[in-house]
Design a protein around this motif. Sequence first.
Motif, PDB file in Angstrom:
ATOM      1  N   GLY A  12       0.869  -1.282   0.032  1.00 54.76           N
ATOM      2  CA  GLY A  12      -0.063   0.092  -0.036  1.00 54.76           C
ATOM      3  C   GLY A  12       0.920   1.351  -0.059  1.00 54.76           C
ATOM      4  O   GLY A  12       0.571   2.219  -0.741  1.00 54.76           O
ATOM      5  N   ALA A  13       1.981   1.319   0.670  1.00 55.01           N
ATOM      6  CA  ALA A  13       3.040   2.383   0.953  1.00 55.01           C
ATOM      7  C   ALA A  13       3.584   2.540  -0.905  1.00 55.01           C
ATOM      8  O   ALA A  13       3.677   3.778  -0.887  1.00 55.01           O
ATOM      9  CB  ALA A  13       4.100   2.150   1.891  1.00 55.01           C
ATOM     10  N   LEU A  14       3.713   1.540  -1.259  1.00 52.29           N
ATOM     11  CA  LEU A  14       4.354   1.706  -2.449  1.00 52.29           C
ATOM     12  C   LEU A  14       3.585   2.206  -3.398  1.00 52.29           C
ATOM     13  O   LEU A  14       3.873   3.235  -4.356  1.00 52.29           O
ATOM     14  CB  LEU A  14       5.084   0.122  -3.008  1.00 52.29           C
ATOM     15  CG  LEU A  14       5.586   0.027  -4.200  1.00 52.29           C
ATOM     16  CD1 LEU A  14       6.913   1.024  -4.353  1.00 52.29           C
ATOM     17  CD2 LEU A  14       5.744  -1.357  -4.761  1.00 52.29           C
ATOM     18  N   LEU A  15       2.112   1.854  -3.586  1.00 47.80           N
ATOM     19  CA  LEU A  15       1.125   2.444  -4.505  1.00 47.80           C
ATOM     20  C   LEU A  15       1.265   3.704  -4.110  1.00 47.80           C
ATOM     21  O   LEU A  15       0.725   4.558  -5.087  1.00 47.80           O
ATOM     22  CB  LEU A  15      -0.342   1.683  -3.857  1.00 47.80           C
ATOM     23  CG  LEU A  15      -1.506   2.463  -4.765  1.00 47.80           C
ATOM     24  CD1 LEU A  15      -1.372   2.262  -6.365  1.00 47.80           C
ATOM     25  CD2 LEU A  15      -2.586   1.741  -4.109  1.00 47.80           C
ATOM     26  N   ASP A  16       0.839   4.230  -2.728  1.00 43.72           N
ATOM     27  CA  ASP A  16       0.797   5.673  -2.440  1.00 43.72           C
ATOM     28  C   ASP A  16       2.208   6.522  -2.866  1.00 43.72           C
ATOM     29  O   ASP A  16       1.804   7.548  -3.020  1.00 43.72           O
ATOM     30  CB  ASP A  16       0.653   5.750  -0.939  1.00 43.72           C
ATOM     31  CG  ASP A  16      -0.693   5.081  -0.494  1.00 43.72           C
ATOM     32  OD1 ASP A  16      -1.671   4.824  -1.291  1.00 43.72           O
ATOM     33  OD2 ASP A  16      -0.991   4.977   0.722  1.00 43.72           O
TER      34      ASP A  16
END
Length: 127
Positions: A12-16
Motif C-alpha cells: 500500500g505504501a508503494l502504491l501511495d
Amino acid sequence: MNFILASLIALGALLDLVLGVSFLVDPALAGVDFGLTATGAMGLSAMRGDFTAFFLVSAIFMGWGAWKRRGDVLLPALMLFAIAFTGRLVNLFVVGTYDGWWQPMTVEALHIAVLAFAMLQWRGNPA
C-alpha cells in the motif's frame, strides 16, 4: 502473520508513493485517474501540493510502520484515508453515484482495514 501484515502495508505504501510522485511530476496526467482537471497554474499547484502531500505522507508513515511494526506510526495514514473515505461517503449520499464510484472507496476501505488491524496487532511492543 506479522510478515504478511507488514507486506500488505508496504505494498500500500508503494502504491501511495507512486501516486504521490506522479502528482509531483505531472499533476495534470495523474489527476485524470481521479477525475480532475486543472484550470491553470493555480489548479496545477493545488493538485501538485495537496495530492502529493496526501499520498507521500501516507506512504512514509505506512512504510515506517511496516518496517518497524509499530502501530502508533500508522495513525496519520489511517486518519488520512478515513477522512477521505468519509468525504466520499458524504458525496455518495449528497450527490449520488458515478461510474466507478466504488473503486476509490474500496481502495480506501482496504487501507483503513489493514491499517486498523495492524494498529491492533502491533500496539505496545513491536513484534
